[in-house]
Write a protein that holds these residues in place. Structure first.
Motif, short mmCIF file in Angstrom:
data_model
loop_
_atom_site.label_atom_id
_atom_site.label_comp_id
_atom_site.label_asym_id
_atom_site.label_seq_id
_atom_site.Cartn_x
_atom_site.Cartn_y
_atom_site.Cartn_z
N UNK A 176 64.31 -27.36 62.83
CA UNK A 176 64.65 -26.90 61.48
C UNK A 176 65.82 -25.93 61.50
N UNK A 177 65.82 -25.00 62.45
CA UNK A 177 66.95 -24.07 62.56
C UNK A 177 68.25 -24.83 62.77
N UNK A 338 66.45 -30.32 51.79
CA UNK A 338 66.03 -30.33 50.38
C UNK A 338 65.95 -28.91 49.84
N UNK A 339 65.37 -28.00 50.61
CA UNK A 339 65.27 -26.61 50.17
C UNK A 339 66.65 -26.00 49.98
N UNK A 340 67.56 -26.28 50.91
CA UNK A 340 68.92 -25.75 50.78
C UNK A 340 69.62 -26.30 49.55
N UNK A 341 69.48 -27.60 49.34
CA UNK A 341 70.14 -28.22 48.18
C UNK A 341 69.59 -27.66 46.88
N UNK A 354 72.02 -18.42 52.47
CA UNK A 354 70.84 -17.56 52.55
C UNK A 354 69.69 -18.28 53.24
N UNK A 355 69.46 -19.54 52.88
CA UNK A 355 68.37 -20.30 53.49
C UNK A 355 68.59 -20.44 54.99
N UNK A 356 69.82 -20.63 55.40
CA UNK A 356 70.11 -20.75 56.84
C UNK A 356 69.72 -19.48 57.58
N UNK A 357 70.06 -18.33 57.02
CA UNK A 357 69.69 -17.07 57.67
C UNK A 357 68.20 -16.82 57.57
N UNK A 359 65.77 -19.11 57.40
CA UNK A 359 65.03 -19.98 58.32
C UNK A 359 65.27 -19.55 59.76
N UNK A 360 66.43 -18.96 60.03
CA UNK A 360 66.68 -18.46 61.38
C UNK A 360 65.69 -17.35 61.71
N UNK A 361 65.48 -16.42 60.79
CA UNK A 361 64.52 -15.34 61.00
C UNK A 361 63.08 -15.86 60.98
N UNK A 362 62.79 -16.68 59.97
CA UNK A 362 61.43 -17.21 59.83
C UNK A 362 61.02 -17.99 61.08
N UNK A 363 61.86 -18.95 61.46
CA UNK A 363 61.50 -19.84 62.56
C UNK A 363 61.57 -19.13 63.91
N UNK A 364 62.51 -18.21 64.08
CA UNK A 364 62.59 -17.51 65.35
C UNK A 364 61.36 -16.63 65.57
#
Length: 473
Positions: A176-177, A338-341, A354-357, A359-364
């Motif tokens: 996902x990241x 889909x979430x990003x779009x 914002x979603x990219x950052x 998910x980076x924190x969430x998933x890491x």
């Protein structure tokens, strides 16, 4: 990498068939059955003691622990870190894309009822915890061995959770990241996987104390930030909220089918993605719940129950409302894309960034928490340090790289089958041991009614199993 791509098709087909059988005929009934039973026996502990959960969390957050001790709040943060991850941003999107808006309703149901499972399993983990080198250790493998006296069952669970969290789930987080950063910035998934591997190794080799400290910092920041953004999106679309809620409830019972998935797909996807996200009854959170230094097992059981609400009722709902308000859920996109779009359609290009950052924190944070779950169960199986080292290298190296290059369908299918087998094993154990969690809750409530603000447990309270309890003299 070519071999991974070539194997995607046939492997995913076989795993999907096994998933459909496991979830359609066995696990959904078992999950809901246990949740209803525990809710009844505890008199709805997840609802009537919500205020006590918040109070306990606040007290533990303001109470310092020594360098080696894991506070109740830190244990909560680690468990929420593993819960709050891909499932909240990508998993919700997968559920809505495949099962329609009604899948959100079933995510709520499994969280509200399943939080009783979370209470029982985490309370049992505290009851049967053991003294480790730096902190307490415990979890389902330990209460299966010392509570049920079935060491073989504990060993099976330890193998399942190590594969599920340390290997399978970490592949999902990595996938996902990489998909998010590739879509937003064009970053090569291979090199993102390399960076993730290096950073994860630095954290997990520091043990539970380092994992707890990192999680206690990352989790509040990411959760609060994402929640605020979701509130902004909801406020921007306040007039459409009634129709969104109508879609959720209508689709949930098959009155209005969206995406043609059928009622069965709506329920199955909602429950599967909900369980992946909140982990209630899965047997994961008890591993870190056992590490907390508390005066009564029920305290950590209540705090971990709050984690289920935080994950699904708050954060998953945030993603659901963002997607449904945008109307993009039938666009053909799925997962994190889909979430990003959806967010980009609401707040512009900044939304995708914002979603990219996020998910980076969430998933890491999930990756490092997942790795610890595997570690504590490796230690249950063997005390040989080289085995733990090999596991850490595999979890943070091979697996993260596999997740970076494998397909979305393959990593989610692998996660589902592993999650199902592990959950089935844990549900059997907590159903057999649940009576002790009920006794502990009664003891806690008696002390509260007697005017004791912070109840204390002694193993003499349960003389029938006192010999099986190590840490409650």
């Amino acid at each position: 990498m070519d071999a991974i791509f070539a194997a995607d098709g046939w492997l995913n087909g076989a795993i999907t068939s096994a998933n459909d059988f496991l979830w359609t005929y066995i696990l959904i009934a078992a999950l809901i059955g246990c949740a209803l039973f525990f809710t009844f026996k505890t008199k709805g502990v997840q609802f009537r003691m919500l205020g006590e959960m918040v109070r306990l969390l606040g007290d533990s957050a303001s109470t310092g622990k020594s360098e080696k001790k894991v506070s109740s709040f830190q244990a909560f943060a680690v468990s929420v870190a593993t819960r709050v991850g891909t499932g909240n941003l990508a998993g919700v999107a997968v559920a809505i894309a495949g099962g329609g808006p009604g899948a959100v309703f079933w995510m709520w149901i499994i969280a509200l009822l399943g939080s009783a499972d979370a209470f029982v399993e985490s309370t049992l983990a505290q009851l049967y915890k053991k003294k480790g080198k730096d902190s307490f250790i415990g979890g389902p493998a330990y209460y299966m061995k010392h509570g049920l006296h079935k060491g073989w069952m504990g060993a099976i669970f330890a193998v399942l959770i190590t594969i599920t969290f340390g290997l399978s789930y970490n592949s999902i987080q990595s996938n996902t990241i990489c998909a998010s950063l590739d879509a937003t910035f064009g970053f090569d998934p291979f090199w993102v996987g390399v960076v993730l591997t290096v950073i994860s190794l630095l954290v997990v080799f520091g043990g539970i104390s380092r994992v707890a400290k990192v999680s206690s910092i990352l989790v509040p920041i990411m959760a609060i930030g994402y929640f605020i953004l979701a509130l902004v999106v909801v406020a921007m679309n306040i007039t459409s909220i009634p129709s969104v809620l109508e879609d959720i409830f209508a689709s949930a019972f098959g009155f209005r089918q969206v995406m043609g998935g059928g009622l069965g797909a709506t329920i199955s996807l909602g429950i599967r993605r909900g369980l992946f996200s909140n982990e209630a009854g899965e047997g994961s959170a008890p591993n870190v719940a056992a590490t907390a230094d508390v005066t009564h097992p029920v305290k950590q059981g209540l705090i971990q129950t709050l984690g289920v609400f935080t994950d699904t009722i708050l954060i998953c709902s945030c993603t659901a409302f963002i997607i449904l308000c945008s109307g993009n859920y039938n666009s053909g996109l799925t997962g994190i894309n889909l979430t990003q779009a959806a967010l980009e359609s609401e707040v512009g290009a900044a939304g995708s960034i914002f979603v990219s950052f996020a998910i980076l924190l969430f998933a890491f944070s999930s990756i490092i928490g997942n790795s610890y779950y595997g570690e504590t169960n490796i230690q249950f199986l063997t005390k040989k340090k080289w085995v733990l080292t090999v596991y850490r290298l595999c979890s943070c190296g091979l697996v993260l790289m596999f997740g970076a290059v494998a397909s979305l369908d393959l990593v989610w299918s692998l996660g589902d089958i592993c999650m199902g087998l592990m959950t089935a094993c844990n549900l059997i154990a907590i159903a057999m041991l649940g009576k002790w969690a009920f006794r502990l809750l009664d003891d806690y409530m008696k002390q509260k009614k007697a005017g004791i603000k912070d109840p204390v447990f002694h193993k003499s309270t349960l003389p029938e199993i006192a010999d099986d309890i190590e840490c409650w003299d």
